[in-house]
Scaffold this motif. Structure first.
Motif, short mmCIF file in Angstrom:
data_model
loop_
_atom_site.label_atom_id
_atom_site.label_comp_id
_atom_site.label_asym_id
_atom_site.label_seq_id
_atom_site.Cartn_x
_atom_site.Cartn_y
_atom_site.Cartn_z
N PHE A 1 42.33 29.88 38.90
CA PHE A 1 42.40 28.59 39.80
C PHE A 1 41.28 27.35 39.43
N LEU A 2 39.89 27.86 39.03
CA LEU A 2 39.12 27.14 38.65
C LEU A 2 39.35 25.97 37.53
N PRO A 3 40.05 26.41 36.45
CA PRO A 3 40.28 25.45 35.53
C PRO A 3 41.32 24.39 35.80
N GLN A 4 42.32 24.67 36.92
CA GLN A 4 43.06 23.82 37.50
C GLN A 4 42.67 22.99 38.74
N GLY A 5 41.45 23.41 38.98
CA GLY A 5 40.99 22.53 40.24
C GLY A 5 41.85 22.95 41.55
N ILE A 6 42.28 24.12 41.52
CA ILE A 6 43.06 24.44 42.80
C ILE A 6 42.35 25.32 43.69
N ALA A 7 42.39 24.84 44.98
CA ALA A 7 41.64 25.53 45.96
C ALA A 7 42.49 26.39 46.67
N VAL A 8 41.78 27.49 47.04
CA VAL A 8 42.58 28.74 47.90
C VAL A 8 42.36 28.42 49.45
N GLU A 9 43.80 28.35 49.96
CA GLU A 9 43.96 28.16 51.43
C GLU A 9 44.61 28.97 52.12
N THR A 10 45.46 30.04 51.33
CA THR A 10 46.25 31.00 52.08
C THR A 10 46.10 32.40 51.43
N LEU A 11 46.60 33.26 52.16
CA LEU A 11 46.30 34.71 51.73
C LEU A 11 47.33 34.92 50.52
N GLY A 12 48.42 34.18 50.57
CA GLY A 12 49.31 34.37 49.20
C GLY A 12 48.69 34.13 48.05
N GLN A 13 47.87 32.94 48.03
CA GLN A 13 46.96 32.37 46.86
C GLN A 13 45.93 33.51 46.59
N VAL A 14 45.63 34.30 47.46
CA VAL A 14 44.33 35.27 46.97
C VAL A 14 44.98 36.20 46.15
N GLY A 15 46.36 36.45 46.53
CA GLY A 15 46.78 37.68 45.84
C GLY A 15 47.66 37.14 44.43
N LEU A 16 47.94 35.85 44.09
CA LEU A 16 48.67 35.21 43.02
C LEU A 16 47.88 35.65 41.97
N PRO A 17 46.84 35.66 41.46
CA PRO A 17 46.35 36.12 40.42
C PRO A 17 46.78 37.66 39.91
N VAL A 18 46.90 38.49 40.93
CA VAL A 18 47.43 39.85 40.67
C VAL A 18 49.00 39.65 40.30
N ALA A 19 49.70 38.77 41.01
CA ALA A 19 51.02 38.64 40.51
C ALA A 19 51.31 38.01 39.44
N VAL A 20 50.32 37.18 38.90
CA VAL A 20 50.57 36.35 37.50
C VAL A 20 50.28 37.56 36.69
N ALA A 21 49.33 38.39 36.61
CA ALA A 21 48.86 39.54 35.64
C ALA A 21 49.56 40.66 35.52
N LEU A 22 50.07 41.16 36.93
CA LEU A 22 50.61 42.56 36.78
C LEU A 22 52.28 42.37 37.32
N LYS B 1 55.76 41.98 39.84
CA LYS B 1 55.92 42.45 41.13
C LYS B 1 55.25 43.65 41.66
N VAL B 2 55.22 44.39 40.81
CA VAL B 2 54.75 45.66 40.98
C VAL B 2 53.13 45.57 41.44
N GLY B 3 52.37 44.82 40.72
CA GLY B 3 51.07 44.58 41.15
C GLY B 3 50.88 43.74 42.23
N LEU B 4 51.62 42.87 42.46
CA LEU B 4 51.83 42.08 44.01
C LEU B 4 52.09 43.12 45.16
N ALA B 5 52.98 44.01 44.84
CA ALA B 5 53.28 44.94 45.87
C ALA B 5 52.21 45.79 46.14
#
Length: 410
Positions: A246-267, A269-273
């Motif tokens: 998020f930092l390079p894109q200037g995106i602020a975290v405002e939801t719990l879904g955003q907290v888990g988004l890096p895991v979804a991007v990296a791993l 659907k299994v990682g997200l679950a």
């Protein structure tokens, strides 16, 4: 062998149980806004919670009495009442935030709005508090919380520039667009998230419930000094994932879904679950712990029976408190208040209430009438006094910083 298993189980539980909704949200927000420049606050907070958890656990093991019972007796009803009121306000805010966090976690795997889920979460929490065994609450949910290790795996898979990430650990590497007031506000919030008062109440009361003795001090210290720091590494991993994505894109975290988004991007659907399971376990476990802490605090101060090992009929007041506070928490959330906003407020006011919580513990830990030969040594006292000063500074700065920065928005 049984003793070694108890140590291992306690350490794993401490790791999984260290992170709650406050740690999840605050670490992700800090990573997205300030990179890794506030990791030193996480380290400071982890050492601090270790110092005070060890003191409170030692008090419980040696005196066989709970925190508020001793505080009222040692410091008098007035100081005890001030401690009770301050800690109860923060614990209730945290309880509301944790129930809201469970609802938000379940919203991620359903099509339901979190407000429709809140009543069911509240009922489930109350049933667990009423019927479940203490060990099940502490161990099962703590072990499930280990699913949050997915953040560490995700950080590795995201492949950040490790040299840049490490260099960002310096406070001087704060992004230039952020003011020092904002930096200080998030530092106080992060400190409050790491040292929430309910952790000490739950830990010491649990020790009394499980009938710790001086023979259990070694196991207790292993759980604290190994489990909590490893849990703190999960907090750093959460911040690292947010800083990378998020930092390079200037995106602020405002939801719990955003907290888990890096895991979804990296791993995927299994990682997200896996991480959603971690969200659920961490927030549900913390909801149970904060709920119990409200009952522990009031029952111990007013001197009526309490605890999971006392039959509900014999501890009716304790269980009524659990029911009433759960209904209040659900009622506040059903007004439509944002659980993330409640979380942000709770970690700031946690910092405000910390001196009231920890000063009495430091006093009792130095009283030979209660602890005999197990009173604080020089190192414990030096650390205890140091943290009391740090906690006081954080408490005095918290509300002015919250106002000046408009809750970190300025």
């Amino acid at each position: 062998m049984k003793r070694y298993f108890a140590v291992l189980l306690g350490i794993l539980t401490a790791i999984g149980g260290f992170v709650d909704i406050g740690d999840l949200v605050t670490n992700a927000q800090v990573g997205a806004r300030l990179g890794m420049s506030l990791v030193w606050v996480v380290v400071l907070g982890v050492v601090g919670i270790c110092v005070f958890a060890e003191m409170s656990g030692r008090i419980a093991a040696v005196s066989h009495r709970a925190t508020f019972d001793l505080v009222r007796e040692r410091l008098g009803p007035g100081m005890g009442l001030l401690n009770l009121v301050g800690s109860m306000l923060v614990t209730m805010l945290t309880f509301i935030a944790e129930i809201g966090g469970v609802a938000l976690a379940l919203q991620l795997v359903s099509s339901l709005h979190h407000l429709l889920i809140v009543p069911f979460v509240a009922v489930a929490v109350w049933i667990v508090l009423w019927r479940a065994k203490f060990s099940a609450i502490e161990n099962v949910l703590g072990l499930m919380g280990l699913a949050l290790i997915a953040f560490a795996v995700a950080l590795w898979q995201l492949g950040p520039d490790w040299g840049e990430l490490v260099s960002g650990l310096s406070p001087a590497e704060k992004p230039g667009a952020e003011s020092w007031a904002t930096y200080a506000f998030f530092g106080v919030a992060l400190f409050g998230a790491a040292m929430t008062p309910y952790e000490v109440f739950f830990f010491s009361s649990g020790g009394v419930e499980e009938r710790w003795t001086s023979k259990d001090l070694g196991v207790m210290r292993a759980n604290v000094f190994i489990g909590f720091p490893l849990g703190g590494l999960l907090s750093v991993a959460i911040a690292g994932c947010a800083a990378t994505l998020f930092l390079p894109q200037g995106i602020a975290v405002e939801t719990l879904g955003q907290v888990g988004l890096p895991v979804a991007v990296a791993l995927g659907k299994v990682g997200l679950a896996v991480v959603v399971l971690g969200f659920f376990a961490a927030t549900f476990g913390a909801a149970c712990e904060t709920g119990l802490s409200t009952g522990y605090s009031l029952a111990q101060y007013f001197g009526f029976p309490w605890g999971k090992f006392v039959r509900p009929k014999e501890a009716a007041g304790f269980h009524i408190i659990l029911l009433v506070t759960t209904v209040i928490a659900a009622g506040v959330l059903l007004t439509g208040v944002d659980p993330i906003m409640v979380t942000e407020i709770s970690v700031v006011f946690s910092a405000v209430a910390l001196p009231l919580t920890y000063f009495p513990i430091l006093v009792v830990a130095n009283d030979p009438d209660y602890l005999g030969e197990h009173v604080n040594g020089r190192l414990a006292n030096a650390l205890g006094v140091f943290y009391l000063v740090v906690l006081t500074v954080a408490a005095l700065a918290a509300i002015p910083l919250m106002v000046v920065t408009s809750m970190g928005q300025g």
